[in-house]
Design a protein around this motif. Sequence first.
Motif, PDB file in Angstrom:
ATOM      1  N   GLY A  33       0.587  -1.166   0.091  1.00  0.00           N
ATOM      2  CA  GLY A  33      -0.031  -0.193   0.067  1.00  0.00           C
ATOM      3  C   GLY A  33       0.867   1.345   0.009  1.00  0.00           C
ATOM      4  O   GLY A  33       0.331   2.302  -0.392  1.00  0.00           O
ATOM      5  N   VAL A  34       2.042   1.166   0.683  1.00  0.00           N
ATOM      6  CA  VAL A  34       2.920   2.308   0.327  1.00  0.00           C
ATOM      7  C   VAL A  34       3.651   2.677  -0.900  1.00  0.00           C
ATOM      8  O   VAL A  34       3.869   3.714  -1.261  1.00  0.00           O
ATOM      9  N   VAL A  35       3.654   1.593  -1.751  1.00  0.00           N
ATOM     10  CA  VAL A  35       4.459   1.537  -3.125  1.00  0.00           C
ATOM     11  C   VAL A  35       4.003   2.363  -3.837  1.00  0.00           C
ATOM     12  O   VAL A  35       4.629   3.347  -4.732  1.00  0.00           O
ATOM     13  N   ILE A  40       4.642   7.464  -7.111  1.00  0.00           N
ATOM     14  CA  ILE A  40       4.141   9.087  -7.310  1.00  0.00           C
ATOM     15  C   ILE A  40       5.142   9.639  -6.997  1.00  0.00           C
ATOM     16  O   ILE A  40       5.551  10.631  -7.773  1.00  0.00           O
ATOM     17  N   ALA A  41       5.892   9.656  -5.939  1.00  0.00           N
ATOM     18  CA  ALA A  41       6.972  10.537  -5.662  1.00  0.00           C
ATOM     19  C   ALA A  41       8.307  10.477  -6.566  1.00  0.00           C
ATOM     20  O   ALA A  41       8.701  11.415  -7.108  1.00  0.00           O
ATOM     21  N   ALA A  68       1.060  -2.931  -7.493  1.00  0.00           N
ATOM     22  CA  ALA A  68       1.196  -2.779  -6.106  1.00  0.00           C
ATOM     23  C   ALA A  68      -0.136  -2.676  -5.405  1.00  0.00           C
ATOM     24  O   ALA A  68      -0.561  -3.403  -4.469  1.00  0.00           O
ATOM     25  N   LEU A  69      -1.088  -1.838  -6.189  1.00  0.00           N
ATOM     26  CA  LEU A  69      -2.548  -1.727  -5.711  1.00  0.00           C
ATOM     27  C   LEU A  69      -3.313  -3.040  -5.871  1.00  0.00           C
ATOM     28  O   LEU A  69      -3.942  -3.269  -4.883  1.00  0.00           O
ATOM     29  N   PRO A 147       4.340   2.920   8.589  1.00  0.00           N
ATOM     30  CA  PRO A 147       5.349   3.858   8.943  1.00  0.00           C
ATOM     31  C   PRO A 147       6.978   3.457   8.773  1.00  0.00           C
ATOM     32  O   PRO A 147       7.684   4.100   8.146  1.00  0.00           O
ATOM     33  N   ALA A 148       7.155   2.081   9.061  1.00  0.00           N
ATOM     34  CA  ALA A 148       8.541   1.240   8.922  1.00  0.00           C
ATOM     35  C   ALA A 148       9.004   1.445   7.528  1.00  0.00           C
ATOM     36  O   ALA A 148       9.941   1.942   6.946  1.00  0.00           O
ATOM     37  N   THR A 149       7.859   1.274   6.455  1.00  0.00           N
ATOM     38  CA  THR A 149       8.374   1.265   5.056  1.00  0.00           C
ATOM     39  C   THR A 149       8.361   2.524   4.588  1.00  0.00           C
ATOM     40  O   THR A 149       9.454   2.796   3.680  1.00  0.00           O
TER      41      THR A 149
END
Length: 598
Positions: A33-35, A40-41, A68-69, A147-149
């Motif tokens: 979910g963070v990917v 985007i960044a 990833a989604l 948060p860790a990822t």
Amino acid sequence: MAAGKTALGTILSPIGGRLRWAIAAQAVAAAAGVVPFIAIAELGRVLLDDGPDRTSDAWTLAGIAAGALLVRLIVMLVAGGISHLADNALQFHIRRSLVDRLGRVPLGWFSSRNSGLVKQAVQDDVDAMHHLIAHSMLDITTAIVVPATSLAYLFWVDWRMTLVVIAPLLIGLTLYSATMAGMSKNLPQYDRAMGRINGSAVEFVQGIAVVKTFGQARRAHREFAEAADDFATFFLGWVRATQYSKTAAEIVLSPVAVLLTTLTGGALFVTRGWLGAVDLLPFALLGIGLTSPILSLFYASYELRIARTAAERVTGILDAEELPVPDAPSTPADNRVSYRDVSFSYDGDQPAVTGVDLELAPGTVTALVGPSGSGKSTLAALLPRFWDVTGGSISIGGTDVREMSLEDLYSRVAFVFQDVRLTRDTIAGNIRMARPDASLDEVRAAARAACVDEVIQALPRGYDSVIGEDARLSGGQAQRVSIARALLADTPVVVLDEAAAYADPHSEAAVQDALSELTRSKIVLMIAHRLSTVVDADQIVVLDGGRIVERGRHAELVAADGRFARMWHAHERTTRWQPHGDAAVVSPSSAVAAGGIS
């Protein structure tokens, strides 16, 4: 708290493997979910770059984000499915274990615990663990992995700017720790205060008829109001003690505050040349997502505490001492019952029964009489092993009841309670409880012998009527159904807790007829609350202080002019009719005392 942790770990051990798989899958889903945000960044950095392969790199990043989604969706569904299946399996395992253990504890165990405790463990406490297993553990995993990822990526971009971004997180955690410390301190008092409110509310509702009859409704309501006011005072003090730290934590962890910190620190870094302008984008996108899991952790910790408390109560029942059963049970030679120097005490307290010797011969009725607390009910309950004797022995046919299988014991001894217990089942099902394989004809024969067949036939669905739905029986009718159950069992030994004591005058004759049929040619041990019911007993045993002080037939005991004679003369005085005009009435004091010796 340590006990709660241990209890919860024990409770969760059967599904430990599945929980680990669910947590692992949720961790993959959370990282996936963070990917997309990272993509985007990176996409922003690519598009702002003047490199020749911007289009190709942009499509690659878009594909990674979409992939990833999709992975997140699939794996999250798998994690949720595993956790819910694990929860379902655990609920089934716990409830089956509870029912199994409750079926093997001494019957007396239930006398010292109300049905609410058992219901809370079997239903409420098992449900309390559902949210932890099916949801909270996955939420905790997400709150840690996201948060860790994100931090791992941000440290890779620029470790100095990452320290700026996590500053609100560290400050917020410190402030929330103060709030949580207050919660851990006050939650036990909160539980007690809520328990007092619930108890006073239940007491008020259940006793409303009595308190209103005696003009005490205002007083009863005042007790509830005082409990509510005390709770409000406590809760307000708790809120005031934590409001500043909690409010400050929520402000510091808010997306606006985090974004403001990120942009302020980023502007300083960019103007000083410590960070490229394009490299500020990852921190603006992912920084505001670092603090959102804190609230999830806050609620999850509360669910964890609830589950630990529930697990402690469930474990308390699962660890209840079972009724010992022999590995190689013995079979009695006959049905003669013998008490030999029997003693018993509850939890090591003052002995309830001491040094009792008693013989119950086939075809005889033995009545236990005595004042309240003399040991009548205890002595009778020891025969069907509601408890086990702490001294001496009770035998049937020369075999200690502790050396018999429970199936053999209960096929020989039936207990008819004064307080009738019928399950929410059909009338036929309640009667068949003694013999599940009994035919309807046998059930009806038992009901006829118990003088209740006509009552059942008048119900909307007859023997298929369900207790509590279309079968609402009076106390005397319900008692006759329980006697029909005992008749169907047809045990050679019957223990009676004066089953007609609470029957209305109309039903009492029918109940007595049913009891006469039940006890014909049996060994009968009867707890007598009214002396008029023991006149024809073959043996009357007078108890006082847990000891036998007299024994014999009615005429013998009256002639002996001892304890029983004084009880009998008092009984005669209270039931004597008094003239009143042209009619005969019972005096108020006689009406109260007519219940006999309690």
